[in-house]
Scaffold this motif. Structure first.
Motif, PDB file in Angstrom:
ATOM      1  N   MET A   1       0.782  -1.062  -0.064  1.00 30.01           N
ATOM      2  CA  MET A   1       0.097   0.098  -0.069  1.00 30.01           C
ATOM      3  C   MET A   1       0.968   1.286  -0.085  1.00 30.01           C
ATOM      4  SD  MET A   1      -3.460   0.711   2.353  1.00 30.01           S
ATOM      5  CE  MET A   1      -3.624  -0.833   2.210  1.00 30.01           C
ATOM      6  N   LEU A   2       2.102   1.168   0.634  1.00 31.21           N
ATOM      7  CA  LEU A   2       2.809   2.264   0.457  1.00 31.21           C
ATOM      8  C   LEU A   2       3.465   2.390  -0.589  1.00 31.21           C
ATOM      9  CD1 LEU A   2       4.411   4.569   2.388  1.00 31.21           C
ATOM     10  CD2 LEU A   2       6.010   2.854   2.876  1.00 31.21           C
ATOM     11  N   LYS A   3       3.622   1.450  -1.257  1.00 33.02           N
ATOM     12  CA  LYS A   3       4.401   1.515  -2.808  1.00 33.02           C
ATOM     13  C   LYS A   3       3.143   2.397  -3.453  1.00 33.02           C
ATOM     14  CE  LYS A   3       5.173  -1.500  -6.833  1.00 33.02           C
ATOM     15  NZ  LYS A   3       4.953  -2.790  -7.147  1.00 33.02           N
ATOM     16  N   TRP A   4       1.944   2.074  -3.431  1.00 30.88           N
ATOM     17  CA  TRP A   4       0.841   2.728  -4.437  1.00 30.88           C
ATOM     18  C   TRP A   4       0.822   4.248  -3.792  1.00 30.88           C
ATOM     19  CZ3 TRP A   4      -0.722   1.430  -8.870  1.00 30.88           C
ATOM     20  CH2 TRP A   4      -0.602  -0.057  -9.056  1.00 30.88           C
ATOM     21  N   ALA A   5       1.063   4.403  -2.597  1.00 33.08           N
ATOM     22  CA  ALA A   5       1.129   5.893  -2.084  1.00 33.08           C
ATOM     23  C   ALA A   5       2.135   6.674  -2.786  1.00 33.08           C
ATOM     24  CB  ALA A   5       0.990   5.932  -0.724  1.00 33.08           C
ATOM     25  N   LEU A   6       3.174   6.269  -2.725  1.00 32.06           N
ATOM     26  CA  LEU A   6       4.298   6.681  -3.496  1.00 32.06           C
ATOM     27  C   LEU A   6       4.189   7.009  -5.006  1.00 32.06           C
ATOM     28  CD1 LEU A   6       7.096   5.072  -1.551  1.00 32.06           C
ATOM     29  CD2 LEU A   6       6.520   7.187  -1.282  1.00 32.06           C
ATOM     30  N   ILE A   7       3.552   5.911  -5.503  1.00 29.14           N
ATOM     31  CA  ILE A   7       3.411   6.122  -6.985  1.00 29.14           C
ATOM     32  C   ILE A   7       2.553   7.218  -7.298  1.00 29.14           C
ATOM     33  CG2 ILE A   7       2.444   5.060  -8.975  1.00 29.14           C
ATOM     34  CD1 ILE A   7       3.374   2.548  -7.983  1.00 29.14           C
ATOM     35  N   PHE A   8       1.318   7.387  -6.449  1.00 31.14           N
ATOM     36  CA  PHE A   8       0.359   8.422  -6.708  1.00 31.14           C
ATOM     37  C   PHE A   8       1.029   9.832  -6.417  1.00 31.14           C
ATOM     38  CE2 PHE A   8      -2.955   5.335  -7.162  1.00 31.14           C
ATOM     39  CZ  PHE A   8      -3.844   5.860  -7.925  1.00 31.14           C
ATOM     40  N   ALA A   9       1.901   9.817  -5.366  1.00 29.64           N
ATOM     41  CA  ALA A   9       2.615  11.056  -4.931  1.00 29.64           C
ATOM     42  C   ALA A   9       3.467  11.489  -6.202  1.00 29.64           C
ATOM     43  CB  ALA A   9       3.297  10.770  -3.643  1.00 29.64           C
ATOM     44  N   VAL A  10       4.234  10.864  -6.724  1.00 25.80           N
ATOM     45  CA  VAL A  10       5.003  10.877  -7.898  1.00 25.80           C
ATOM     46  C   VAL A  10       4.103  11.339  -9.307  1.00 25.80           C
ATOM     47  CG1 VAL A  10       6.637   9.934  -9.822  1.00 25.80           C
ATOM     48  CG2 VAL A  10       6.955   9.622  -7.352  1.00 25.80           C
ATOM     49  N   VAL A  11       3.024  10.805  -9.285  1.00 23.85           N
ATOM     50  CA  VAL A  11       2.021  11.256 -10.339  1.00 23.85           C
ATOM     51  C   VAL A  11       1.400  12.664 -10.214  1.00 23.85           C
ATOM     52  CG1 VAL A  11      -0.227  10.731 -11.567  1.00 23.85           C
ATOM     53  CG2 VAL A  11       1.512   9.003 -11.047  1.00 23.85           C
ATOM     54  N   ALA A  12       1.499  12.777  -8.886  1.00 25.84           N
ATOM     55  CA  ALA A  12       0.916  14.175  -8.533  1.00 25.84           C
ATOM     56  C   ALA A  12       1.805  15.232  -8.572  1.00 25.84           C
ATOM     57  CB  ALA A  12       0.465  14.192  -7.022  1.00 25.84           C
ATOM     58  N   LEU A  13       3.095  14.911  -8.326  1.00 27.08           N
ATOM     59  CA  LEU A  13       4.031  15.788  -8.559  1.00 27.08           C
ATOM     60  C   LEU A  13       4.554  16.011  -9.871  1.00 27.08           C
ATOM     61  CD1 LEU A  13       6.940  14.659  -5.920  1.00 27.08           C
ATOM     62  CD2 LEU A  13       5.589  16.838  -5.944  1.00 27.08           C
ATOM     63  N   ILE A  14       4.414  15.218 -11.021  1.00 20.06           N
ATOM     64  CA  ILE A  14       4.587  15.307 -12.367  1.00 20.06           C
ATOM     65  C   ILE A  14       3.274  15.953 -12.916  1.00 20.06           C
ATOM     66  CG2 ILE A  14       4.795  13.948 -14.405  1.00 20.06           C
ATOM     67  CD1 ILE A  14       6.407  11.804 -12.988  1.00 20.06           C
ATOM     68  N   ALA A  15       2.069  15.764 -12.442  1.00 26.55           N
ATOM     69  CA  ALA A  15       0.921  16.282 -13.055  1.00 26.55           C
ATOM     70  C   ALA A  15       1.149  17.708 -12.808  1.00 26.55           C
ATOM     71  CB  ALA A  15      -0.305  15.692 -12.643  1.00 26.55           C
ATOM     72  N   GLY A  16       1.332  18.092 -11.469  1.00 23.26           N
ATOM     73  CA  GLY A  16       1.561  19.357 -10.876  1.00 23.26           C
ATOM     74  C   GLY A  16       2.542  20.170 -11.610  1.00 23.26           C
ATOM     75  N   ALA A  17       3.756  19.504 -12.003  1.00 30.68           N
ATOM     76  CA  ALA A  17       4.907  20.273 -12.755  1.00 30.68           C
ATOM     77  C   ALA A  17       4.379  20.689 -14.142  1.00 30.68           C
ATOM     78  CB  ALA A  17       6.170  19.424 -12.692  1.00 30.68           C
ATOM     79  N   LEU A  18       3.494  19.911 -14.761  1.00 29.54           N
ATOM     80  CA  LEU A  18       2.932  19.950 -16.210  1.00 29.54           C
ATOM     81  C   LEU A  18       1.904  20.859 -16.239  1.00 29.54           C
ATOM     82  CD1 LEU A  18       3.554  16.317 -17.634  1.00 29.54           C
ATOM     83  CD2 LEU A  18       5.134  18.356 -17.865  1.00 29.54           C
ATOM     84  N   GLY A  19       1.328  21.390 -15.172  1.00 34.78           N
ATOM     85  CA  GLY A  19       0.110  22.268 -15.013  1.00 34.78           C
ATOM     86  C   GLY A  19      -1.031  21.309 -15.059  1.00 34.78           C
ATOM     87  N   PHE A  20      -1.219  20.198 -14.753  1.00 35.79           N
ATOM     88  CA  PHE A  20      -2.506  19.313 -14.649  1.00 35.79           C
ATOM     89  C   PHE A  20      -3.046  19.500 -13.137  1.00 35.79           C
ATOM     90  CE2 PHE A  20      -0.470  17.426 -18.256  1.00 35.79           C
ATOM     91  CZ  PHE A  20      -1.439  17.803 -19.222  1.00 35.79           C
ATOM     92  N   GLY A  21      -3.729  20.847 -12.738  1.00 40.40           N
ATOM     93  CA  GLY A  21      -3.889  21.094 -11.406  1.00 40.40           C
ATOM     94  C   GLY A  21      -4.974  20.060 -10.799  1.00 40.40           C
ATOM     95  N   GLY A  22      -5.961  19.680 -11.677  1.00 38.84           N
ATOM     96  CA  GLY A  22      -7.092  18.868 -11.331  1.00 38.84           C
ATOM     97  C   GLY A  22      -6.558  17.375 -10.905  1.00 38.84           C
ATOM     98  N   ILE A  23      -5.914  16.935 -11.958  1.00 35.23           N
ATOM     99  CA  ILE A  23      -5.200  15.504 -11.727  1.00 35.23           C
ATOM    100  C   ILE A  23      -4.386  15.524 -10.593  1.00 35.23           C
ATOM    101  CG2 ILE A  23      -3.825  13.801 -13.148  1.00 35.23           C
ATOM    102  CD1 ILE A  23      -5.087  14.617 -15.506  1.00 35.23           C
TER     103      ILE A  23
END
Length: 59
Positions: A1-23
């Motif tokens: 479960m921690l692995k999935w939490a880290l994956i979603f955190a990385v996805v959030a960082l990448i999406a935020g850096a690319l300007g996808f605020g909702g995602i």
């Protein structure tokens, strides 16, 4: 479960850096939820482990 939490955190960082605020917000919310579920499960199993250890050693 921690692995999935880290994956979603990385996805959030990448999406935020690319300007996808909702995602980014949704992925961060899922990551936070999974992390807290992991933390609660960890504490429960830690307590159960200590209790079982005491019964095995006779303490």
């Amino acid at each position: 479960m921690l692995k999935w939490a880290l994956i979603f955190a990385v996805v959030a960082l990448i999406a935020g850096a690319l300007g996808f605020g909702g995602i980014a917000g949704a992925a961060a919310g899922v990551a936070k939820f999974l992390f807290f579920i992991f933390l609660i499960g960890f504490v429960i199993f830690l307590v159960l482990g200590f209790m079982a250890g005491k019964k095995i050693t006779g303490g």
